[in-house]
Design a protein around this motif. Structure first.
Motif, mmCIF file in Angstrom:
data_model
loop_
_atom_site.group_PDB
_atom_site.id
_atom_site.type_symbol
_atom_site.label_atom_id
_atom_site.label_comp_id
_atom_site.label_asym_id
_atom_site.label_seq_id
_atom_site.Cartn_x
_atom_site.Cartn_y
_atom_site.Cartn_z
ATOM 1 N N ARG A 5 0.834 -1.208 0.000
ATOM 2 C CA ARG A 5 0.000 0.000 0.000
ATOM 3 C C ARG A 5 0.868 1.258 0.000
ATOM 4 N NH1 ARG A 5 -4.729 1.467 4.474
ATOM 5 N NH2 ARG A 5 -5.373 3.442 3.505
ATOM 6 N N LYS B 234 -5.105 -0.157 -2.689
ATOM 7 C CA LYS B 234 -5.789 0.768 -1.795
ATOM 8 C C LYS B 234 -7.048 0.080 -1.274
ATOM 9 C CE LYS B 234 -8.738 3.002 -5.249
ATOM 10 N NZ LYS B 234 -9.182 4.290 -5.826
ATOM 11 N N GLN B 235 -7.613 0.637 -0.223
ATOM 12 C CA GLN B 235 -8.831 0.080 0.338
ATOM 13 C C GLN B 235 -9.988 0.287 -0.624
ATOM 14 O OE1 GLN B 235 -9.066 -1.627 3.247
ATOM 15 N NE2 GLN B 235 -11.184 -2.068 2.729
ATOM 16 N N SER B 236 -10.752 -0.760 -0.878
ATOM 17 C CA SER B 236 -11.869 -0.678 -1.810
ATOM 18 C C SER B 236 -13.096 -0.106 -1.107
ATOM 19 C CB SER B 236 -12.192 -2.067 -2.374
ATOM 20 O OG SER B 236 -13.335 -2.016 -3.194
ATOM 21 N N LYS B 237 -13.786 0.815 -1.783
ATOM 22 C CA LYS B 237 -15.013 1.384 -1.241
ATOM 23 C C LYS B 237 -16.234 0.522 -1.550
ATOM 24 C CE LYS B 237 -13.317 6.142 -1.516
ATOM 25 N NZ LYS B 237 -13.567 7.505 -2.068
ATOM 26 N N LYS B 238 -16.093 -0.379 -2.512
ATOM 27 C CA LYS B 238 -17.231 -1.221 -2.883
ATOM 28 C C LYS B 238 -17.432 -2.364 -1.888
ATOM 29 C CE LYS B 238 -16.705 -0.271 -7.823
ATOM 30 N NZ LYS B 238 -16.503 -0.862 -9.180
ATOM 31 N N LYS B 239 -16.338 -2.989 -1.470
ATOM 32 C CA LYS B 239 -16.412 -4.121 -0.553
ATOM 33 C C LYS B 239 -15.394 -3.900 0.559
ATOM 34 C CE LYS B 239 -17.878 -7.381 -4.145
ATOM 35 N NZ LYS B 239 -17.596 -8.677 -4.813
ATOM 36 N N ALA B 240 -15.856 -4.063 1.804
ATOM 37 C CA ALA B 240 -15.003 -3.759 2.947
ATOM 38 C C ALA B 240 -13.859 -4.742 3.087
ATOM 39 C CB ALA B 240 -15.840 -3.742 4.223
#
Length: 760
Positions: free
Chosen positions: A739, A745-751
């Motif tokens: 990262r 990066k952290q996905s906004k669609k699935k935690a």
């Protein structure tokens, strides 16, 4: 977070899951109760200690309002001691603080200061010249836009509609910033009541944000932008009425109180990046407020007006009354900048043909703005004067005395390729004494170095004269940039064919009218010079007068031949023209044979042919120069190094990271990574294993699946045999490094998923 280890090395700790903060030693004061005097024990952390430096507190002196720092005296003493340790005296301390002494510290303070002085006198001249070129490039567009907005045409023909200017900038989006900045300055100069507001798509996300910016810049409140909440602005004195900061009524009242009326010009800099609905809402508001505030809009368009209009609602398009303005294309602006700042007489440093070719190719491939080219040019100047000790030789002869030239300078000169070539040529020509003196006699070499400034000016004068005359013919198919690169790399020789300077056939095939026009253009350049190159004409007035008289005599002869051919009712041609070639057909033994023959030329045709030959022979004497690499000590005033430029302006971090993570053995050289051979094995570092799994996954990666695949390679059932807790620690650390390097990066669609980031 960062810390300093036992070896004194600075280590980054951003990859760690948890941090342990160790407080720096603080100042402690203790007093003994059994004594009348107070005994203090103080432990302080100074700037040289391993900890957080002492905080510098600002104090306000009463009565004066001047700000002082507690540690000013300590800082000055420390700086003075450091300068003395580095061998710097008080006079040259400022110049040498930022400019290192080269030759492994053997360079004198005076030489290092002179290098900086030469740079500070060379680059500002070019920077000012570039700014002038950029302003003049947009001058016609600025005059047209200002004239349209100040005219009364739209008040009659487009009554009730919002005046709009559609500025076609082309794909060069980076050049819009300079253009709209110049537009703002030009429009403000037309009157005190003009308020220019520039909107960018990245700064205005909705209607309220756009209105806030218009109100604030229209009133020049100077408040910070981007603050949340509904603020209020005061109009009038201390007891004036308050309005919301996005209310156009506040702007109207403010303009009325100024008593000068005026208007507001809103510029959508990158209009195609705006949301179509936002543009329509703003234009609708401007149209409804036209009877109270005189609004005008400007749109910066990269494609065409038709495509931009197709994106707008018909109701929005009917509320606009505008005109189209075309901006000078980026290629023409870039050529003007190169002529003034790279090839012109004001450029002390010559950019080599290889580096210049890379700079121009990057401008074309990446559609970069002219500002990127200027930054690259400045970086080349900084590299040359900052890191090249021989750049001091570009100083004036009065400043460059023999005392500044050290034995290290002379040794570096003798290591140059141009010096070696010059000595070898002298030996081949039999000038053995000259070659021996250059190699052994330092005084003789200093004299030769002092002459290189005059030789450089002579060469540049011949180079610019040749380029100015070649471009004046308008017969070359290459642009000026291509001609300049070829001139530096190959030289200018009109006899060589084929090549960029092969103008002999084109000149000889000229008609009488074309030859007269050619003579007029060349004569004008000889007399007036070339303003774009800052070349003022031929150095010697006598040579210029001789050349002008020669060309004027040839022009008079050609005009006389034209008049005589008209009297004889014949066409004037030379033996080089296509009309003088006749195709003959011969039948021999029932076979047709074709052959070319020369038509019979009249007396006037022969005289015209002689005039063309005379013109080309004299023109060839005026044009011609050697390649730059053939000059003695050309490395002193030429910069043609690619690696520093490519590392800074064309970096390839994606490929470097990918190779390091795919084949870590190439960088680490450890035995555990030797057997991997580009595949994912458990002996690789955790980050490298995760990168292999990363390449096999899709756009979204399930972290649980990624952990299962990783543990299968390093877990207890594998040859590594790592327990689950230790494997999990390495997994989190490797994921944090991935990262940090920008791969995920952290996905906004699935935690429970991470998303891939695209690398160039």
């Amino acid at each position: 977070m960062a810390e300093i280890n036992e070896m004194g090395l600075f280590q980054e700790d951003d990859h760690r899951v948890a941090y342990i903060f160790t407080a720096a030693p603080t100042t402690a004061t203790t007093a003994s109760p059994n004594t009348t005097a107070t005994a203090t024990t103080t432990t302080t952390t100074t700037k040289g200690a391993r900890g957080r430096p002492t905080k510098r507190r600002k104090l306000l002196k009463k009565g004066t309002g001047a700000q002082q720092l507690d540690d000013d005296d300590d800082d000055q003493d420390t700086t003075r001691e450091q300068q003395l340790q580095d061998g710097q005296d008080g006079e040259d301390g400022e110049g040498c603080t930022q400019w290192p002494r080269l030759f492994d510290g053997a360079e004198s303070v005076a030489a290092a200061g002179l290098r900086r002085e030469v740079y500070e006198s060379a680059w500002p001249v070019l920077e000012k010249e570039i700014e002038t070129v950029l302003r003049e490039a947009n001058r016609q567009t600025l005059d047209d836009v200002v004239g349209f907005l100040n005219s009364e045409v739209h008040e009659h023909e487009g009554k009730g509609r919002v005046p709009a200017g559609f500025i076609i900038t082309g794909p060069n989006i980076a050049g819009q910033d300079l253009l709209f900045g110049q537009l703002g300055d030009a429009l403000r100069e037309t009157g005190e009541g003009v308020r220019f507001v520039r909107l960018r798509a990245g700064e205005v996300g909705n209607l309220k944000g756009g209105l806030k910016r218009i109100v604030r810049e229209g009133m020049n409140t100077g408040e910070k932008e981007g603050e949340e909440g509904e603020e209020q602005v005061r109009v009038g004195g201390r007891n004036g009425r308050r309005y919301l900061d996005y209310d156009l009524e506040a702007l109207r009242v403010f303009m009325q109180q100024k008593g000068k009326g005026g208007r507001v010009i809103v510029a959508f800099q990158d209009s195609e990046a705006f949301d179509t609905g936002l543009v329509g809402e703003l234009v609708g508001l401007f149209h409804s407020w036209q009877d109270r505030i005189q609004f005008s809009v400007l749109f910066g368009i990269a494609t065409s007006v038709e495509l931009f209009q197709a994106r707008l609602l018909k109701s929005t398009a009917r509320q606009l009354y505008g005109a189209q303005f075309d901006v000078v294309q980026a290629n023409a602006v870039l050529e003007s900048v190169i002529m003034a700042a790279v090839a012109g007489t004001k450029a002390q440093l010559r950019i080599g043909p290889g580096l210049l070719r890379k700079l121009v190719r990057r401008q074309q491939e990446q559609v970069a703005g002219v500002g990127a080219f200027v930054s690259s040019l400045k970086y080349a100047y900084m590299n040359h004067f900052y890191a090249n000790p021989l750049s001091v030789l570009l100083a004036d002869g009065q400043k460059l005395d023999k005392e500044i030239l050290q034995p290290e300078h002379l040794e570096a000169v003798r290591m140059l390729e141009s010096f070696k070539s010059h000595v070898e040529q002298a030996v081949e020509e039999g000038k053995l004494d000259h070659a021996r003196m250059l190699l052994e006699n330092d005084s003789y070499l200093k004299v030769r170095i002092s002459r290189q400034a005059a030789e450089r000016q002579r060469y540049l004068g011949k180079l610019l004269q040749s380029l100015a005359l070649v471009t004046a013919t308008e017969l070359s198919k290459r642009s000026f940039i291509g001609l300049y690169e070829a001139a530096l790399e190959e030289g200018i020789f009109l006899d060589h064919s084929p090549g960029p300077f092969d103008l002999g056939d084109a000149i000889k095939r000229s008609t009488p009218e074309e030859l007269i026009g050619l003579i007029n253009r060349i004569t004008a350049v000889i007399v007036d010079g070339n303003p774009s190159l800052h070349w003022k004409g031929m150095n010697s007035d006598q040579d210029a007068k001789t050349a002008v008289n020669k060309f004027e005599g040839l022009r008079a002869d050609v005009e006389r031949l034209i008049e005589k051919s008209k009297e004889n009712k014949t066409s004037l041609q030379s033996k080089y023209s296509s009309q003088s070639k006749v195709l003959r057909t011969t039948v021999v033994a029932q076979k047709v044979q074709l052959s070319r023959d020369t038509a019979t030329l009249t007396e006037e045709d022969n005289a015209f042919t002689e005039a063309i030959d005379c013109f080309f022979a004299f023109f060839k004497d005026l044009v011609g120069c050697e390649p730059l690499s053939s000059l003695f000590l050309h490395e002193v005033w030429q910069y043609d190094y690619h690696l520093p430029y490519e590392d800074v302006f064309v970096p390839r971090p994606g490929g470097t990271f990918a190779r390091a993570l795919t084949r870590p053995h190439d960088y680490l050289g450890c035995a555990c990574c030797d057997k991997a051979n580009g595949s994912a094995v458990g002996t690789l570092p955790a980050t490298s294993i995760l990168y292999h799994l990363y390449c096999e996954a899709g756009a979204l990666i399930n972290v649980a699946d990624l952990w299962a695949a990783y543990y299968a390679l390093v877990g207890e059932d594998s040859e590594i045999g790592m327990d689950e807790r230790s494997a999990l620690v390495h997994f989190y650390r490797g994921l944090a490094e991935m990262r940090a390097m920008g791969f995920v990066k952290q996905s906004k669609k699935k935690a429970d998923h991470i998303a891939k980031l695209k690398w160039l």
